[in-house]
Write a protein that holds these residues in place. Structure first.
Motif, PDB file in Angstrom:
ATOM      1  N   ALA A 177       1.004  -4.124  -6.127  1.00 25.28           N
ATOM      2  CA  ALA A 177       1.832  -4.909  -5.217  1.00 25.28           C
ATOM      3  C   ALA A 177       2.951  -4.061  -4.623  1.00 25.28           C
ATOM      4  O   ALA A 177       3.267  -4.171  -3.428  1.00 25.28           O
ATOM      5  CB  ALA A 177       2.415  -6.107  -5.961  1.00 25.28           C
ATOM      6  N   TYR A 178       3.527  -3.194  -5.437  1.00 27.03           N
ATOM      7  CA  TYR A 178       4.597  -2.309  -4.962  1.00 27.03           C
ATOM      8  C   TYR A 178       4.066  -1.366  -3.883  1.00 27.03           C
ATOM      9  O   TYR A 178       4.694  -1.186  -2.833  1.00 27.03           O
ATOM     10  CB  TYR A 178       5.162  -1.512  -6.133  1.00 27.03           C
ATOM     11  N   ARG A 179       2.891  -0.777  -4.128  1.00 28.89           N
ATOM     12  CA  ARG A 179       2.317   0.149  -3.152  1.00 28.89           C
ATOM     13  C   ARG A 179       2.054  -0.553  -1.825  1.00 28.89           C
ATOM     14  O   ARG A 179       2.343  -0.008  -0.749  1.00 28.89           O
ATOM     15  CB  ARG A 179       1.012   0.749  -3.682  1.00 28.89           C
ATOM     16  N   GLU A 180       1.517  -1.761  -1.890  1.00 28.09           N
ATOM     17  CA  GLU A 180       1.202  -2.470  -0.652  1.00 28.09           C
ATOM     18  C   GLU A 180       2.461  -2.838   0.115  1.00 28.09           C
ATOM     19  O   GLU A 180       2.465  -2.884   1.349  1.00 28.09           O
ATOM     20  CB  GLU A 180       0.385  -3.723  -0.968  1.00 28.09           C
ATOM     21  N   GLU A 181       3.546  -3.065  -0.616  1.00 30.17           N
ATOM     22  CA  GLU A 181       4.798  -3.457   0.023  1.00 30.17           C
ATOM     23  C   GLU A 181       5.497  -2.286   0.703  1.00 30.17           C
ATOM     24  O   GLU A 181       6.089  -2.446   1.778  1.00 30.17           O
ATOM     25  CB  GLU A 181       5.737  -4.069  -1.020  1.00 30.17           C
ATOM     26  N   VAL A 182       5.440  -1.093   0.101  1.00 32.28           N
ATOM     27  CA  VAL A 182       6.271   0.013   0.589  1.00 32.28           C
ATOM     28  C   VAL A 182       5.481   1.171   1.185  1.00 32.28           C
ATOM     29  O   VAL A 182       6.083   2.111   1.718  1.00 32.28           O
ATOM     30  CB  VAL A 182       7.189   0.554  -0.534  1.00 32.28           C
ATOM     31  N   GLN A 183       4.135   1.144   1.113  1.00 29.38           N
ATOM     32  CA  GLN A 183       3.346   2.258   1.630  1.00 29.38           C
ATOM     33  C   GLN A 183       2.270   1.743   2.592  1.00 29.38           C
ATOM     34  O   GLN A 183       1.730   0.656   2.391  1.00 29.38           O
ATOM     35  CB  GLN A 183       2.674   3.036   0.484  1.00 29.38           C
ATOM     36  N   PRO A 184       1.942   2.524   3.616  1.00 30.80           N
ATOM     37  CA  PRO A 184       0.938   2.095   4.597  1.00 30.80           C
ATOM     38  C   PRO A 184      -0.485   2.344   4.084  1.00 30.80           C
ATOM     39  O   PRO A 184      -1.271   3.080   4.685  1.00 30.80           O
ATOM     40  CB  PRO A 184       1.258   2.966   5.814  1.00 30.80           C
ATOM     41  N   ILE A 185      -0.840   1.707   2.973  1.00 32.90           N
ATOM     42  CA  ILE A 185      -2.102   2.025   2.299  1.00 32.90           C
ATOM     43  C   ILE A 185      -3.329   1.529   3.066  1.00 32.90           C
ATOM     44  O   ILE A 185      -4.446   1.958   2.775  1.00 32.90           O
ATOM     45  CB  ILE A 185      -2.116   1.449   0.869  1.00 32.90           C
ATOM     46  N   LYS A 186      -3.135   0.656   4.048  1.00 35.11           N
ATOM     47  CA  LYS A 186      -4.271   0.160   4.820  1.00 35.11           C
ATOM     48  C   LYS A 186      -4.481   0.955   6.108  1.00 35.11           C
ATOM     49  O   LYS A 186      -5.355   0.636   6.903  1.00 35.11           O
ATOM     50  CB  LYS A 186      -4.089  -1.325   5.133  1.00 35.11           C
ATOM     51  N   SER A 187      -3.674   2.005   6.283  1.00 36.44           N
ATOM     52  CA  SER A 187      -3.795   2.859   7.463  1.00 36.44           C
ATOM     53  C   SER A 187      -4.571   4.117   7.115  1.00 36.44           C
ATOM     54  O   SER A 187      -4.794   4.434   5.947  1.00 36.44           O
ATOM     55  CB  SER A 187      -2.395   3.239   7.983  1.00 36.44           C
ATOM     56  N   ARG A 188      -4.966   4.858   8.141  1.00 38.61           N
ATOM     57  CA  ARG A 188      -5.583   6.162   7.938  1.00 38.61           C
ATOM     58  C   ARG A 188      -4.473   7.163   7.650  1.00 38.61           C
ATOM     59  O   ARG A 188      -3.807   7.646   8.565  1.00 38.61           O
ATOM     60  CB  ARG A 188      -6.373   6.582   9.174  1.00 38.61           C
ATOM     61  N   THR A 189      -4.272   7.453   6.407  1.00 40.48           N
ATOM     62  CA  THR A 189      -3.154   8.292   6.009  1.00 40.48           C
ATOM     63  C   THR A 189      -3.606   9.279   4.949  1.00 40.48           C
ATOM     64  O   THR A 189      -4.701   9.161   4.398  1.00 40.48           O
ATOM     65  CB  THR A 189      -1.990   7.432   5.484  1.00 40.48           C
ATOM     66  N   GLY A 190      -2.758  10.249   4.662  1.00 42.85           N
ATOM     67  CA  GLY A 190      -3.068  11.242   3.636  1.00 42.85           C
ATOM     68  C   GLY A 190      -2.164  11.125   2.436  1.00 42.85           C
ATOM     69  O   GLY A 190      -2.029  12.074   1.670  1.00 42.85           O
ATOM     70  N   GLY A 191      -1.539   9.973   2.260  1.00 45.90           N
ATOM     71  CA  GLY A 191      -0.629   9.813   1.129  1.00 45.90           C
ATOM     72  C   GLY A 191       0.694  10.518   1.402  1.00 45.90           C
ATOM     73  O   GLY A 191       1.052  10.797   2.560  1.00 45.90           O
TER      74      GLY A 191
END
Length: 305
Positions: free
Chosen positions: A213-227
């Protein structure tokens, strides 16, 4: 040598190979950014013995590059010369062992290790729920999150060297530091043994849900990203320095600094690897100008421009 010629050379010289060789394989299909040129030849070993045979028989002058699940990887648009090795199904086993230990192949996603440990009542590996990518990358980068790093839970790992020899390395041989592994660069990790501690599965799963839940709130994990793009400098956080330099939302082509978490670069659609790398270097320059701090890339950049 082009991909087809290299493939022909390898096929002729490795008659007992069981893994798959593919010429001019598009590596953008294997990276989370979905950018990058081809591998001259992509090799997917059948298992550790197949990999050892390949390494032993491979001519010394052919370069080798190893990639994992592609979460912290930027492959440049010109692709990668020589052979790119990507471990797959033959390195995907997870085994629970006595004494709250877990053994995993290096192609296993970190999140699956966290889940298997939770189901087995093994605490201490929950942090892997918050790390994109696979176990091989975690070993090579000392992957960590939420206050725990790989060096704190690793017992030993198996690896194959350039000559095809198999090694078992205790954690001390990795010479770990923050996002750094001091093990020889020619080693290809195939399996890792982790040490956890007894725990309640329900509590462990609840902790994993909090991390997700924390990751989904503060990181663009549903985008094309490299972390995470840059390592945190001593005494600082990269995202704060990037924000202070006015780079939140900065764009070059379809490459953009995430507005949700500005230590993440994202591909909004049709970015090239050059767009993403240029954006990252622009961010580094502005941070250096405004704070005097020189950010260090955490994402691995490979291949030819």
């Amino acid at each position: 040598m082009n991909g087809a010629a290299l493939l022909e050379t390898l096929t002729a010289g490795l008659p007992s190979l069981r893994g798959r060789l593919t010429a001019e394989a598009p590596l953008k299909d294997y990276t989370w950014f979905r950018v990058g040129g081809p591998a001259e030849v992509l090799y997917s070993p059948a298992d550790e013995a197949d990999l050892a045979y390949f390494m032993k028989e491979l001519p010394a002058g052919i370069p080798i590059t190893v990639i994992g699940l592609g979460s912290n990887l930027l492959v440049r648009d010109g692709g990668i010369e020589g052979v790119v090795i990507r471990l797959g199904r033959g390195f995907g086993d997870i085994k629970i062992e006595e004494g709250s230990r877990l053994r995993a192949g290096t192609a296993v996603p970190d999140v699956k290790v966290a889940r298997a440990a939770a189901d087995a009542g093994i605490a201490g590996l929950t942090f892997y729920r918050g790390i994109p990518g696979g176990i091989g990358g975690a070993l090579r980068m000392n992957g960590g999150a939420h206050g725990t790093e790989t060096c704190e839970v690793l017992v030993e790992a198996r690896a194959v060297d350039r000559q095809g020899n198999v090694h078992v390395l205790p954690v001390a041989d990795f010479h770990y530091a923050y996002r750094h592994c001091g093990a020889p660069g020619d080693l290809i990790f195939t399996e890792a043994l982790f040490q956890g501690r007894p725990g309640d599965p329900a509590k462990i799963l609840a902790e994993m849900d909090e991390i997700a839940a924390y990751r989904e709130e503060v990181q663009p994990i549903k985008s094309r990203t490299g972390g995470s793009t840059f390592k945190n400098p001593p005494g600082n956080k990269s995202w704060q320095l990037i924000d202070a330099a006015g780079c939140r939302g900065l764009k070059i082509g379809d490459a953009k600094v995430s507005e949700l978490h500005c230590n993440f670069l994202i591909n909004e659609g049709n970015a090239t690897a050059a767009d993403i790398e240029t954006l990252g270097e622009t961010v580094r320059a502005r941070v250096k100008e405004t704070s005097g701090v020189e950010l260090e890339w955490e994402i691995k950049r490979l291949g030819n421009p």
